[in-house]
Write a protein that holds these residues in place. Structure first.
Motif, PDB file in Angstrom:
ATOM      1  N   GLY A 194       7.882   9.725   3.218  1.00  0.00           N
ATOM      2  CA  GLY A 194       6.856  10.314   2.361  1.00  0.00           C
ATOM      3  C   GLY A 194       5.680  10.848   3.152  1.00  0.00           C
ATOM      4  O   GLY A 194       5.210  11.964   2.922  1.00  0.00           O
ATOM      5  N   VAL A 195       5.202  10.075   4.112  1.00  0.00           N
ATOM      6  CA  VAL A 195       4.043  10.487   4.911  1.00  0.00           C
ATOM      7  C   VAL A 195       4.396  11.692   5.783  1.00  0.00           C
ATOM      8  O   VAL A 195       3.579  12.608   5.929  1.00  0.00           O
ATOM      9  N   ARG A 196       5.582  11.727   6.331  1.00  0.00           N
ATOM     10  CA  ARG A 196       5.998  12.877   7.163  1.00  0.00           C
ATOM     11  C   ARG A 196       6.022  14.169   6.350  1.00  0.00           C
ATOM     12  O   ARG A 196       5.839  15.250   6.886  1.00  0.00           O
ATOM     13  N   GLU A 197       6.238  14.060   5.040  1.00  0.00           N
ATOM     14  CA  GLU A 197       6.202  15.226   4.155  1.00  0.00           C
ATOM     15  C   GLU A 197       4.768  15.618   3.799  1.00  0.00           C
ATOM     16  O   GLU A 197       4.549  16.579   3.075  1.00  0.00           O
ATOM     17  N   GLY A 198       3.791  14.850   4.277  1.00  0.00           N
ATOM     18  CA  GLY A 198       2.384  15.151   3.999  1.00  0.00           C
ATOM     19  C   GLY A 198       1.821  14.418   2.803  1.00  0.00           C
ATOM     20  O   GLY A 198       0.708  14.706   2.361  1.00  0.00           O
ATOM     21  N   ASN A 199       2.552  13.463   2.256  1.00  0.00           N
ATOM     22  CA  ASN A 199       2.120  12.734   1.068  1.00  0.00           C
ATOM     23  C   ASN A 199       1.240  11.539   1.435  1.00  0.00           C
ATOM     24  O   ASN A 199       1.361  10.974   2.517  1.00  0.00           O
ATOM     25  N   ILE A 200       0.402  11.147   0.499  1.00  0.00           N
ATOM     26  CA  ILE A 200      -0.332   9.890   0.591  1.00  0.00           C
ATOM     27  C   ILE A 200       0.521   8.869  -0.155  1.00  0.00           C
ATOM     28  O   ILE A 200       0.973   9.124  -1.270  1.00  0.00           O
ATOM     29  N   VAL A 201       0.767   7.724   0.452  1.00  0.00           N
ATOM     30  CA  VAL A 201       1.593   6.683  -0.158  1.00  0.00           C
ATOM     31  C   VAL A 201       0.701   5.491  -0.483  1.00  0.00           C
ATOM     32  O   VAL A 201      -0.027   5.007   0.383  1.00  0.00           O
ATOM     33  N   ILE A 202       0.748   5.051  -1.727  1.00  0.00           N
ATOM     34  CA  ILE A 202      -0.008   3.872  -2.148  1.00  0.00           C
ATOM     35  C   ILE A 202       0.994   2.814  -2.590  1.00  0.00           C
ATOM     36  O   ILE A 202       1.818   3.061  -3.474  1.00  0.00           O
ATOM     37  N   LEU A 203       0.918   1.664  -1.959  1.00  0.00           N
ATOM     38  CA  LEU A 203       1.808   0.549  -2.278  1.00  0.00           C
ATOM     39  C   LEU A 203       1.066  -0.442  -3.150  1.00  0.00           C
ATOM     40  O   LEU A 203      -0.008  -0.915  -2.779  1.00  0.00           O
ATOM     41  N   GLU A 204       1.643  -0.769  -4.282  1.00  0.00           N
ATOM     42  CA  GLU A 204       1.019  -1.711  -5.204  1.00  0.00           C
ATOM     43  C   GLU A 204       0.867  -3.089  -4.571  1.00  0.00           C
ATOM     44  O   GLU A 204      -0.155  -3.741  -4.738  1.00  0.00           O
ATOM     45  N   GLU A 205       1.875  -3.537  -3.832  1.00  0.00           N
ATOM     46  CA  GLU A 205       1.848  -4.890  -3.300  1.00  0.00           C
ATOM     47  C   GLU A 205       1.782  -4.967  -1.787  1.00  0.00           C
ATOM     48  O   GLU A 205       1.808  -6.047  -1.227  1.00  0.00           O
ATOM     49  N   GLY A 206       1.717  -3.870  -1.113  1.00  0.00           N
ATOM     50  CA  GLY A 206       1.545  -3.890   0.337  1.00  0.00           C
ATOM     51  C   GLY A 206       2.761  -4.394   1.081  1.00  0.00           C
ATOM     52  O   GLY A 206       3.836  -4.572   0.525  1.00  0.00           O
ATOM     53  N   LEU A 207       2.562  -4.601   2.360  1.00  0.00           N
ATOM     54  CA  LEU A 207       3.615  -5.071   3.255  1.00  0.00           C
ATOM     55  C   LEU A 207       3.216  -6.422   3.832  1.00  0.00           C
ATOM     56  O   LEU A 207       2.032  -6.746   3.909  1.00  0.00           O
ATOM     57  N   SER A 208       4.207  -7.159   4.300  1.00  0.00           N
ATOM     58  CA  SER A 208       3.905  -8.398   5.015  1.00  0.00           C
ATOM     59  C   SER A 208       3.309  -8.014   6.366  1.00  0.00           C
ATOM     60  O   SER A 208       3.475  -6.881   6.824  1.00  0.00           O
ATOM     61  N   PRO A 209       2.619  -8.934   7.041  1.00  0.00           N
ATOM     62  CA  PRO A 209       2.079  -8.615   8.362  1.00  0.00           C
ATOM     63  C   PRO A 209       3.158  -8.144   9.346  1.00  0.00           C
ATOM     64  O   PRO A 209       2.929  -7.221  10.125  1.00  0.00           O
ATOM     65  N   ASP A 210       4.350  -8.746   9.293  1.00  0.00           N
ATOM     66  CA  ASP A 210       5.449  -8.328  10.171  1.00  0.00           C
ATOM     67  C   ASP A 210       5.906  -6.904   9.851  1.00  0.00           C
ATOM     68  O   ASP A 210       6.164  -6.108  10.749  1.00  0.00           O
ATOM     69  N   GLU A 211       6.015  -6.592   8.543  1.00  0.00           N
ATOM     70  CA  GLU A 211       6.428  -5.250   8.139  1.00  0.00           C
ATOM     71  C   GLU A 211       5.377  -4.212   8.539  1.00  0.00           C
ATOM     72  O   GLU A 211       5.710  -3.120   8.981  1.00  0.00           O
ATOM     73  N   GLU A 212       4.108  -4.561   8.396  1.00  0.00           N
ATOM     74  CA  GLU A 212       3.040  -3.644   8.774  1.00  0.00           C
ATOM     75  C   GLU A 212       3.069  -3.378  10.282  1.00  0.00           C
ATOM     76  O   GLU A 212       2.915  -2.239  10.725  1.00  0.00           O
TER      77      GLU A 212
ATOM     78  N   ARG B  96       0.827 -19.286   4.980  1.00  0.00           N
ATOM     79  CA  ARG B  96       1.396 -17.974   4.654  1.00  0.00           C
ATOM     80  C   ARG B  96       0.346 -17.099   3.990  1.00  0.00           C
ATOM     81  O   ARG B  96      -0.386 -17.548   3.121  1.00  0.00           O
ATOM     82  N   GLU B  97       0.338 -15.842   4.419  1.00  0.00           N
ATOM     83  CA  GLU B  97      -0.575 -14.869   3.833  1.00  0.00           C
ATOM     84  C   GLU B  97       0.097 -14.217   2.634  1.00  0.00           C
ATOM     85  O   GLU B  97       1.262 -13.856   2.694  1.00  0.00           O
ATOM     86  N   SER B  98      -0.642 -14.067   1.557  1.00  0.00           N
ATOM     87  CA  SER B  98      -0.103 -13.406   0.376  1.00  0.00           C
ATOM     88  C   SER B  98       0.148 -11.927   0.677  1.00  0.00           C
ATOM     89  O   SER B  98      -0.626 -11.284   1.372  1.00  0.00           O
ATOM     90  N   THR B  99       1.245 -11.374   0.133  1.00  0.00           N
ATOM     91  CA  THR B  99       1.513  -9.951   0.301  1.00  0.00           C
ATOM     92  C   THR B  99       0.986  -9.161  -0.897  1.00  0.00           C
ATOM     93  O   THR B  99       1.269  -7.986  -1.017  1.00  0.00           O
ATOM     94  N   GLN B 100       0.241  -9.816  -1.785  1.00  0.00           N
ATOM     95  CA  GLN B 100      -0.326  -9.128  -2.931  1.00  0.00           C
ATOM     96  C   GLN B 100      -1.519  -8.304  -2.467  1.00  0.00           C
ATOM     97  O   GLN B 100      -2.651  -8.747  -2.492  1.00  0.00           O
ATOM     98  N   LYS B 101      -1.234  -7.071  -2.016  1.00  0.00           N
ATOM     99  CA  LYS B 101      -2.253  -6.209  -1.465  1.00  0.00           C
ATOM    100  C   LYS B 101      -2.080  -4.813  -2.018  1.00  0.00           C
ATOM    101  O   LYS B 101      -1.009  -4.446  -2.465  1.00  0.00           O
ATOM    102  N   LEU B 102      -3.129  -4.044  -1.928  1.00  0.00           N
ATOM    103  CA  LEU B 102      -3.036  -2.617  -2.188  1.00  0.00           C
ATOM    104  C   LEU B 102      -3.122  -1.937  -0.833  1.00  0.00           C
ATOM    105  O   LEU B 102      -4.023  -2.234  -0.050  1.00  0.00           O
TER     106      LEU B 102
END
Length: 137
Positions: A46-64, A105-111
């Protein structure tokens, strides 16, 4: 004599001259069944296409961390300049479950807001607001 022309909807024509900003808002339910690499591919595509991506719940620290790592390998001066990413928790740490706190554990409930580095001119964050000025192509 020319034949009939197909009725083409302007929204389906990628060359219709619209250079607005597209925002992909991805729900937690959409991301739930995906592996870490599938999430990263979905975001980066999505980002490579020039889009802004908003994640309702975010990523885990490892995924980020993996998202940043994969992004760094895909950067090229003429094609992809990288990403800007801002994340903040949706809930206070006090709202985490007892077991999560006990286990550290850190919560993944993030924007999380992710966008192309060459289109995001300003990214401001405080405890209640993520503000972005996005340039057109």
């Amino acid at each position: 004599m020319p034949g009939p022309k197909a009725n083409v909807d302007a929204a389906d024509d990628p060359d219709d001259g619209d250079d607005g900003v597209r925002i992909d808002m991805i729900s937690g339910a959409r991301m739930e069944g995906l592996t870490g690499m599938e999430k990263i591919r979905l975001i980066l595509d999505g980002v490579r296409e020039g889009n802004i991506v908003i994640l309702e719940e975010g990523l885990s620290p490892d995924e980020e961390s993996k998202l940043i790592e994969v992004t760094m390998t895909e950067i090229s001066p003429d094609d992809f300049t990288g990403i800007e990413i801002e994340t903040y928790p949706k809930a206070e740490a006090g709202d985490q479950g007892f077991l999560d706190k006990l286990m550290g554990r850190e919560s993944t409930q993030k924007l999380t807001v992710i966008g192309p580095a060459n289109r995001i001119e300003t990214l401001h964050k405080d405890e209640n607001l993520i503000s972005t000025l996005v340039s057109r192509k």
